[in-house]
Scaffold this active site. Structure first.
Site, mmCIF file in Angstrom:
data_model
loop_
_atom_site.group_PDB
_atom_site.id
_atom_site.type_symbol
_atom_site.label_atom_id
_atom_site.label_comp_id
_atom_site.label_asym_id
_atom_site.label_seq_id
_atom_site.Cartn_x
_atom_site.Cartn_y
_atom_site.Cartn_z
ATOM 1 C CB ILE A 126 -1.003 0.000 1.179
ATOM 2 C CG1 ILE A 126 -1.926 1.217 1.088
ATOM 3 C CG2 ILE A 126 -0.332 -0.069 2.548
ATOM 4 C CD1 ILE A 126 -3.261 1.056 1.781
ATOM 5 N N PRO A 131 7.436 11.605 -0.653
ATOM 6 C CG PRO A 131 9.080 11.643 -2.313
ATOM 7 C CD PRO A 131 7.654 11.240 -2.066
ATOM 8 C CB ILE A 160 6.157 1.482 -0.777
ATOM 9 C CG1 ILE A 160 5.755 2.950 -1.046
ATOM 10 C CG2 ILE A 160 4.973 0.533 -0.963
ATOM 11 C CD1 ILE A 160 4.871 3.595 0.024
ATOM 12 C CD GLU A 245 -1.346 0.662 8.486
ATOM 13 O OE1 GLU A 245 -2.216 1.033 7.679
ATOM 14 O OE2 GLU A 245 -0.149 0.986 8.396
ATOM 15 N N GLY A 366 2.638 3.385 10.188
ATOM 16 C CA GLY A 366 1.246 3.163 10.624
ATOM 17 C C GLY A 366 0.683 4.369 11.365
ATOM 18 N N GLY A 367 1.331 5.528 11.202
ATOM 19 C CA GLY A 367 0.938 6.742 11.928
ATOM 20 C C GLY A 367 1.798 6.889 13.167
ATOM 21 C CB THR A 368 4.248 9.489 14.221
ATOM 22 O OG1 THR A 368 3.331 10.596 14.271
ATOM 23 C CG2 THR A 368 5.008 9.518 12.901
HETATM 24 C C1 LIG Z 1 10.356 0.865 7.329
HETATM 25 C C2 LIG Z 1 9.175 1.701 6.905
HETATM 26 C C3 LIG Z 1 8.085 1.101 6.315
HETATM 27 C C4 LIG Z 1 6.989 1.892 5.893
HETATM 28 N N1 LIG Z 1 5.970 1.300 5.198
HETATM 29 C C5 LIG Z 1 5.046 2.092 4.596
HETATM 30 C C6 LIG Z 1 4.097 1.526 3.680
HETATM 31 O O1 LIG Z 1 4.067 0.322 3.440
HETATM 32 N N2 LIG Z 1 3.218 2.365 3.062
HETATM 33 C C7 LIG Z 1 3.230 3.701 3.287
HETATM 34 O O2 LIG Z 1 2.417 4.408 2.705
HETATM 35 N N3 LIG Z 1 4.109 4.273 4.156
HETATM 36 C C8 LIG Z 1 5.025 3.503 4.798
HETATM 37 N N4 LIG Z 1 5.953 4.061 5.645
HETATM 38 C C9 LIG Z 1 5.913 5.493 5.874
HETATM 39 C C10 LIG Z 1 5.461 5.873 7.275
HETATM 40 O O3 LIG Z 1 4.105 5.557 7.454
HETATM 41 C C11 LIG Z 1 5.763 7.377 7.459
HETATM 42 O O4 LIG Z 1 7.168 7.499 7.535
HETATM 43 C C12 LIG Z 1 5.091 7.941 8.681
HETATM 44 O O5 LIG Z 1 3.692 8.012 8.517
HETATM 45 C C13 LIG Z 1 5.597 9.361 9.028
HETATM 46 O O6 LIG Z 1 5.601 10.193 7.912
HETATM 47 P P1 LIG Z 1 6.928 11.038 7.544
HETATM 48 O O7 LIG Z 1 8.075 10.089 7.512
HETATM 49 O O8 LIG Z 1 6.656 11.836 6.333
HETATM 50 O O9 LIG Z 1 7.154 11.995 8.786
HETATM 51 P P2 LIG Z 1 6.481 13.428 8.998
HETATM 52 O O10 LIG Z 1 5.042 13.381 8.735
HETATM 53 O O11 LIG Z 1 7.302 14.431 8.269
HETATM 54 O O12 LIG Z 1 6.711 13.623 10.567
HETATM 55 C C14 LIG Z 1 7.969 14.035 11.133
HETATM 56 C C15 LIG Z 1 7.749 14.257 12.632
HETATM 57 O O13 LIG Z 1 6.776 15.293 12.817
HETATM 58 C C16 LIG Z 1 5.739 14.835 13.636
HETATM 59 N N5 LIG Z 1 4.461 15.397 13.224
HETATM 60 C C17 LIG Z 1 3.941 15.487 11.970
HETATM 61 N N6 LIG Z 1 2.720 16.025 11.998
HETATM 62 C C18 LIG Z 1 2.442 16.282 13.295
HETATM 63 C C19 LIG Z 1 1.320 16.826 13.984
HETATM 64 N N7 LIG Z 1 0.206 17.198 13.338
HETATM 65 N N8 LIG Z 1 1.385 16.931 15.330
HETATM 66 C C20 LIG Z 1 2.479 16.530 16.015
HETATM 67 N N9 LIG Z 1 3.566 16.013 15.412
HETATM 68 C C21 LIG Z 1 3.560 15.879 14.077
HETATM 69 C C22 LIG Z 1 5.712 13.313 13.425
HETATM 70 O O14 LIG Z 1 5.062 12.673 14.517
HETATM 71 C C23 LIG Z 1 7.194 13.025 13.343
HETATM 72 O O15 LIG Z 1 7.732 12.919 14.630
HETATM 73 C C24 LIG Z 1 7.008 3.279 6.112
HETATM 74 C C25 LIG Z 1 8.114 3.881 6.733
HETATM 75 C C26 LIG Z 1 9.202 3.118 7.102
HETATM 76 C C27 LIG Z 1 10.409 3.812 7.672
#
Ligand SMILES: Cc1cc2nc3c(=O)[nH]c(=O)nc-3n(C[C@H](O)[C@H](O)[C@H](O)COP(=O)(O)OP(=O)(O)OC[C@H]3O[C@@H](n4cnc5c(N)ncnc54)[C@H](O)[C@@H]3O)c2cc1C
Length: 382
Positions: A126, A131, A160, A245, A366-368
């Site tokens: 998915i 970026p 992904i 999820e 899966g959402g931080t």
């Molecule tokens: C090994 C791995 C596997 C993954 N697999 C998938 C996959 O299969 N499919 C997919 O679609 N994605 C996948 N991801 C992506 C993952 O879901 C994202 O990295 C994650 O959702 C965070 O997005 P970002 O990296 O852009 O961080 P950002 O959104 O840039 O966040 C950076 C920091 O800012 C904080 N932050 C952002 N917004 C807010 C807010 N409103 N309030 C407070 N704090 C905030 C975040 O909590 C974080 O600490 C994967 C990532 C990794 C590393």
């Protein structure tokens, strides 16, 4: 010690034995090599399909066993975690992507896609994250423009899971950029579609055998038959499916916590310092006592979520609570586990070291943690 709280019945334990036998034979002896390769061979998926480890909830008419019981998913996760096989993307396939196809797909789509998902010939992914947009899903810039009988898809995705191996990718794209969250749809992109290419298999600190990749879409012609769910209904579909999820990630967390506890107990009983096992020091005993208590609480919590998920009663805020709390606990416990192992805990040949690096992503994908707390806060009305 209290017995481990269990929601499993004999059929789940039978399934555990099948899964364990499969993993011990087909996965454990090879995982180290796959970590060097950065990918799990596709044949393993086909063998897992043959052994009945994939897509339990797919109905019989689409080639599955038709057992909609998340306890089987949880048992498989526990067994995978027990041997530290963090490269297998089965839980993403079983717990997350295939349920999208199963829930939202038309009869024709299910006939086309699901049998391969069950047999392991078709691997799924998915693609939400880009970026420039991770937490903020509404900020996705991938577009799918209506061209009559097809959509023209352009954009790129990052991080992904199963990205290199995937045959079917559920892609989140804007079909009506003016409408924000109400202009997002899900499109299924298939291996071999012209203009669909894979970028790098990304070099990660952990989950070394898992293929996590960049995907690129350049003027990909996606037939209208590959729209999944409602046009412009993608955001609602994601919100509906994401709790599952999050429970899935929490099941990984609790399984990892229990494994760390076991590793640490074994080590504390055998490693000696100052003429006695390190478990005889009060501090080590206290750390282990805290781990055991927290592992028990986490298990009760996750069991409750699984039971509610099975009953269709898991709500978004509960799933978010389980996701952030168990994964933060996992991070804390695995860190304490490395400390108990001393210098050996820092050595890759010790499973605790791998458990440490593998755990770090759990509070991010899966959402931080922060996003989960935002969701819970909204439900609290603040
Ligand atoms: C090994 C791995 C596997 C993954 N697999 C998938 C996959 O299969 N499919 C997919 O679609 N994605 C996948 N991801 C992506 C993952 O879901 C994202 O990295 C994650 O959702 C965070 O997005 P970002 O990296 O852009 O961080 P950002 O959104 O840039 O966040 C950076 C920091 O800012 C904080 N932050 C952002 N917004 C807010 C807010 N409103 N309030 C407070 N704090 C905030 C975040 O909590 C974080 O600490 C994967 C990532 C990794 C590393």
């Amino acid at each position: 010690m209290p017995t481990k709280p269990s929601i499993y019945e004999p059929e789940h334990e039978d399934f555990r034995a099948t899964a364990r036998a499969f993993l011990d034979k087909e996965v454990a002896p090879h995982h180290e090599q796959w970590e060097k390769d950065g990918i799990v061979p596709r044949e393993v998926w086909a063998k897992a399909g043959e052994a009945g480890l994939l897509c339990f909830d797919v109905p019989e008419e689409y080639g599955g066993p038709g057992i909609d019981d998340f306890r089987f998913n949880a048992v498989l996760t526990e067994e995978i975690t027990r041997i530290g096989a963090s490269g297998l993307g089965f839980s993403l396939h079983n717990d997350i992507v295939v349920p999208y196809l199963n829930t939202l797909g038309t009869d024709e789509q299910k006939r086309r896609w699901l049998p391969g998902c069950v047999s392991g010939e078709t691997i799924t992914a998915i693609a939400m994250t880009e970026p420039g947009a991770g937490s903020d899903l509404q900020g996705v810039r991938t577009t799918a423009v209506d061209k009559g009988d097809h959509y023209l898809l352009n954009g790129s995705k990052i991080f992904i899971t199963n990205g290199i191996n995937a045959d079917l990718v559920v892609v989140v794209a804007k079909t009506d950029p003016e409408k924000g969250a109400h202009g997002i749809s899900l499109l299924v992109v298939e291996r071999g579609m012209e203009g669909f290419s894979r970028g790098r298999n990304l070099d990660k600190m952990g989950l070394k055998a898992q293929d996590t990749a960049e995907l690129v879409f350049e003027d990909v012609v996606v037939p209208k038959e590959n729209l999944l769910g409602e046009l412009n209904g993608g955001f609602v579909h994601l919100m509906t499916e994401l709790p599952r999820e999050r429970v899935s990630v929490a099941t990984i967390a609790v399984a990892a916590i229990e494994r760390v506890l076991e590793l640490c107990l074994d080590y504390a009983k055998t490693r000696e310092a100052f003429g006695r096992p390190i478990g005889a020091f009060q501090n080590t005993r206290f750390v282990l006592a805290e781990m055991a208590t927290e592992a028990h609480i986490a298990r009760v919590f996750v069991n409750d979520c699984i039971t509610k998920l099975n009953a269709g009663e898991v709500d978004t805020s509960l799933a978010s609570m389980a996701k952030w709390w168990t994964t933060e606990l996992q991070k804390k416990i695995v860190d304490a586990g490395v400390q108990i192992h001393g210098g050996y805990g820092y050595m890759n040949e010790y499973p605790i070291a791998k458990a440490y690096v593998d755990s770090r992503i759990q509070t991010i994908y899966g959402g931080t943690t922060e996003i989960q707390k935002e969701i819970i806060g909204r439900f609290l009305g603040v």
